[in-house]
Design a protein around this motif. Sequence first.
Motif, PDB file in Angstrom:
ATOM      1  N   ALA A  58       0.832  -1.202   0.000  1.00 27.62           N
ATOM      2  CA  ALA A  58       0.000   0.000   0.000  1.00 27.62           C
ATOM      3  C   ALA A  58       0.865   1.250   0.000  1.00 27.62           C
ATOM      4  N   PRO A  59       0.624   2.174  -0.914  1.00 28.29           N
ATOM      5  CA  PRO A  59       1.447   3.390  -0.992  1.00 28.29           C
ATOM      6  C   PRO A  59       1.041   4.408   0.073  1.00 28.29           C
ATOM      7  N   THR A  60       1.921   5.333   0.360  1.00 31.87           N
ATOM      8  CA  THR A  60       1.594   6.434   1.268  1.00 31.87           C
ATOM      9  C   THR A  60       1.027   7.620   0.495  1.00 31.87           C
ATOM     10  N   HIS A  61       1.392   7.731  -0.770  1.00 29.15           N
ATOM     11  CA  HIS A  61       0.890   8.804  -1.623  1.00 29.15           C
ATOM     12  C   HIS A  61      -0.123   8.213  -2.611  1.00 29.15           C
ATOM     13  N   VAL A  62      -1.341   8.715  -2.574  1.00 33.30           N
ATOM     14  CA  VAL A  62      -2.463   8.126  -3.305  1.00 33.30           C
ATOM     15  C   VAL A  62      -3.122   9.196  -4.166  1.00 33.30           C
ATOM     16  N   THR A  63      -3.546   8.805  -5.351  1.00 29.10           N
ATOM     17  CA  THR A  63      -4.240   9.748  -6.239  1.00 29.10           C
ATOM     18  C   THR A  63      -5.754   9.675  -6.103  1.00 29.10           C
ATOM     19  N   SER A  64      -6.288   8.485  -5.824  1.00 29.99           N
ATOM     20  CA  SER A  64      -7.740   8.361  -5.676  1.00 29.99           C
ATOM     21  C   SER A  64      -8.072   7.145  -4.816  1.00 29.99           C
ATOM     22  N   LEU A  65      -9.233   7.206  -4.182  1.00 32.89           N
ATOM     23  CA  LEU A  65      -9.806   6.079  -3.446  1.00 32.89           C
ATOM     24  C   LEU A  65     -11.143   5.753  -4.085  1.00 32.89           C
ATOM     25  N   LEU A  66     -11.387   4.452  -4.298  1.00 33.84           N
ATOM     26  CA  LEU A  66     -12.601   4.026  -4.982  1.00 33.84           C
ATOM     27  C   LEU A  66     -13.313   2.939  -4.187  1.00 33.84           C
ATOM     28  N   PHE A  67     -14.626   2.863  -4.383  1.00 39.03           N
ATOM     29  CA  PHE A  67     -15.466   1.870  -3.722  1.00 39.03           C
ATOM     30  C   PHE A  67     -16.107   1.043  -4.829  1.00 39.03           C
ATOM     31  N   ILE A  68     -15.670  -0.192  -4.950  1.00 34.19           N
ATOM     32  CA  ILE A  68     -15.973  -1.024  -6.114  1.00 34.19           C
ATOM     33  C   ILE A  68     -16.737  -2.278  -5.705  1.00 34.19           C
ATOM     34  N   ALA A  69     -17.816  -2.565  -6.439  1.00 34.49           N
ATOM     35  CA  ALA A  69     -18.530  -3.835  -6.304  1.00 34.49           C
ATOM     36  C   ALA A  69     -18.249  -4.676  -7.536  1.00 34.49           C
ATOM     37  N   GLN A  70     -17.938  -5.955  -7.330  1.00 30.31           N
ATOM     38  CA  GLN A  70     -17.674  -6.870  -8.436  1.00 30.31           C
ATOM     39  C   GLN A  70     -18.844  -7.841  -8.584  1.00 30.31           C
ATOM     40  N   GLY A  71     -19.099  -8.254  -9.834  1.00 30.49           N
ATOM     41  CA  GLY A  71     -20.194  -9.189 -10.053  1.00 30.49           C
ATOM     42  C   GLY A  71     -20.057  -9.946 -11.351  1.00 30.49           C
ATOM     43  N   GLY A  72     -20.687 -11.091 -11.407  1.00 24.50           N
ATOM     44  CA  GLY A  72     -20.762 -11.879 -12.627  1.00 24.50           C
ATOM     45  C   GLY A  72     -22.039 -11.565 -13.387  1.00 24.50           C
ATOM     46  N   VAL A  73     -22.259 -12.248 -14.478  1.00 25.42           N
ATOM     47  CA  VAL A  73     -23.449 -12.027 -15.301  1.00 25.42           C
ATOM     48  C   VAL A  73     -24.705 -12.250 -14.457  1.00 25.42           C
ATOM     49  N   GLY A  74     -25.587 -11.269 -14.456  1.00 24.03           N
ATOM     50  CA  GLY A  74     -26.836 -11.392 -13.721  1.00 24.03           C
ATOM     51  C   GLY A  74     -26.776 -10.935 -12.270  1.00 24.03           C
ATOM     52  N   THR A  75     -25.610 -10.545 -11.779  1.00 29.17           N
ATOM     53  CA  THR A  75     -25.503 -10.080 -10.396  1.00 29.17           C
ATOM     54  C   THR A  75     -26.286  -8.780 -10.212  1.00 29.17           C
ATOM     55  N   GLU A  76     -27.046  -8.723  -9.150  1.00 28.17           N
ATOM     56  CA  GLU A  76     -27.791  -7.517  -8.823  1.00 28.17           C
ATOM     57  C   GLU A  76     -27.536  -7.151  -7.369  1.00 28.17           C
ATOM     58  N   GLY A  77     -27.674  -5.884  -7.057  1.00 27.12           N
ATOM     59  CA  GLY A  77     -27.461  -5.450  -5.683  1.00 27.12           C
ATOM     60  C   GLY A  77     -27.765  -3.976  -5.528  1.00 27.12           C
ATOM     61  N   ASN A  78     -27.427  -3.454  -4.363  1.00 30.55           N
ATOM     62  CA  ASN A  78     -27.607  -2.034  -4.101  1.00 30.55           C
ATOM     63  C   ASN A  78     -26.556  -1.574  -3.110  1.00 30.55           C
ATOM     64  N   PHE A  79     -26.298  -0.283  -3.067  1.00 35.59           N
ATOM     65  CA  PHE A  79     -25.319   0.262  -2.134  1.00 35.59           C
ATOM     66  C   PHE A  79     -25.748   1.643  -1.685  1.00 35.59           C
ATOM     67  N   ASN A  80     -25.239   2.046  -0.534  1.00 39.92           N
ATOM     68  CA  ASN A  80     -25.543   3.363   0.031  1.00 39.92           C
ATOM     69  C   ASN A  80     -24.343   3.779   0.882  1.00 39.92           C
ATOM     70  N   ILE A  81     -23.616   4.793   0.460  1.00 43.66           N
ATOM     71  CA  ILE A  81     -22.470   5.310   1.199  1.00 43.66           C
ATOM     72  C   ILE A  81     -22.856   6.690   1.711  1.00 43.66           C
ATOM     73  N   VAL A  82     -22.805   6.891   3.031  1.00 42.61           N
ATOM     74  CA  VAL A  82     -23.329   8.143   3.596  1.00 42.61           C
ATOM     75  C   VAL A  82     -22.277   8.962   4.343  1.00 42.61           C
ATOM     76  N   GLY A  83     -21.115   8.378   4.686  1.00 42.92           N
ATOM     77  CA  GLY A  83     -20.139   9.148   5.427  1.00 42.92           C
ATOM     78  C   GLY A  83     -18.750   8.559   5.357  1.00 42.92           C
ATOM     79  N   LEU A  84     -17.725   9.432   5.428  1.00 43.98           N
ATOM     80  CA  LEU A  84     -16.318   9.020   5.462  1.00 43.98           C
ATOM     81  C   LEU A  84     -15.605   9.778   6.570  1.00 43.98           C
ATOM     82  N   GLY A  85     -14.708   9.091   7.244  1.00 44.67           N
ATOM     83  CA  GLY A  85     -13.903   9.726   8.273  1.00 44.67           C
ATOM     84  C   GLY A  85     -12.515   9.107   8.331  1.00 44.67           C
ATOM     85  N   THR A  86     -11.630   9.752   9.025  1.00 45.57           N
ATOM     86  CA  THR A  86     -10.265   9.244   9.177  1.00 45.57           C
ATOM     87  C   THR A  86     -10.162   8.424  10.457  1.00 45.57           C
TER      88      THR A  86
END
Length: 479
Positions: free
Chosen positions: A447-475
């Motif tokens: 893991a680097p100390t200097h970062v350009t972006s942070l991402l929140f990724i869901a992976q899925g196969g054919v036909g995968t369904e779902g939902n997500f809700n991100i409401v807050g971030l903190g250190t």
Amino acid sequence: MMNMKYMLPMSAILFGLVGCNEILDSANAVPDGHINLGNGGANTESALQQGGNPPSSSSAMYDGSACLWAGNTKQKQVNTGFDGSNAGLWWSFNDSDVGGMSNITWPMELDNPHGHPWFLELSLNYGCIAGTASLHSESANMGYAGVGFNVAGEQPSGNGAAPIAADISAWNGLCVTYASDHDMTLELDNGNETVLSADLEGSDKMFTRCIAWDEFANVSSNVGATNSALAGAISVVKFVMKSATDIDVNFRIASVAKNSADGACIVDLNAIENSGLSSLGQENSAAVAENLWLGSDYMYRVETNLFDATETGGYWYSIEDTDASEPSRIVWPVSKGDAYDAESLGPIIDYCGGLCGTLNFESKGFAGVGFSIVNRDDNGGSMNPGDITSWGGLCVKYSSSLNLDVVMNSAAYEDVSTLLQSPTATLPSSAGLTTKCLEWNEFGDSAPTHVTSLLFIAQGGVGTEGNFNIVGLGTMANN
């Protein structure tokens, strides 16, 4: 004294209804110590059995005839016995009218979070009204939020409407079945002020508390009135969460009943426990995920405090590895885009109080959202790295039916063909809102100390369904 703002259903708004009331500061509203249940009989305090079935030796106490509302039924309002406009209708409220920033988030995306019947959506899915009250006291003497219902309905008042007071003294008190990882307060108003109050101490297991009128505290301006007399003019019943410090309160309300020898409502505890809600407990609310970003504050960018002169960093955007012929795997509740940027997620944040969406995979791959740490060049998407070591890690308040991978990107661009090879840590799926903190060492030795972006990724196969809700971030450093 604090003014309380009622979050009325859309049907009420359409008729110009305005609900305002007052609640007392909890220092005056709640007596010291716990409620004295006395020796009011077996129905005074009863912990429900697993499964919610009544004990066979006392089934008459649980025949449900005193039940006003139960989440495991399909009731559209509390059966108060009155038939005025919006009688028995549930609503939510917070401290926004006194400059507060408290709010309630729900464990699922509601079709209309301020409209009728939002509470029915929750009870049909979870067997109860479930939510998380995020209490903030910086702009008010005490942060507060909660839910309540009208007793006898509403009547026109000025340019809006006011709740109607009615005589509920014959109820002899109230029985409520609830769970909460912090104390709540049960409050009864007469249309002008809170007049009766009782403490509902926190319990991470579903619990039934029956409280007779004489066990409530008289917090009215009429200090000489009997509690039974005060119960003769009640307009609303409220479940209130208050705090002088910033905390999250996870709560569930499963039933409301009269205090009667017939006992409380029959509640199916197994259905609630197996509904997908996260377990209650202090561990879910100990971490605070908001000093970087809080969606309910209508923040469109994450405050990394590492922006360069372009001021283009921190803004949310979507990312996925679809090709030009495949529709987006993310279905947003409202359209993206504003007057300045067709891809802006600002409308999503406004609608959701965060970032929420439905995932639909027509092919194998990933989809998600992210933000840049320092900047993002509008012309080519190039980003500069920033040192996030001092954060100590990342705390995320979220719900998701799929695991979410937090991806730590250090390249100037996000190459979708190799992005998932970057250091990654996983947020496990959670049906209800929860807060999880990830230390930087959980992203691995590379893991680097200097970062350009942070991402929140869901992976899925054919036909995968779902939902997500991100409401807050903190250190992590702030927890």
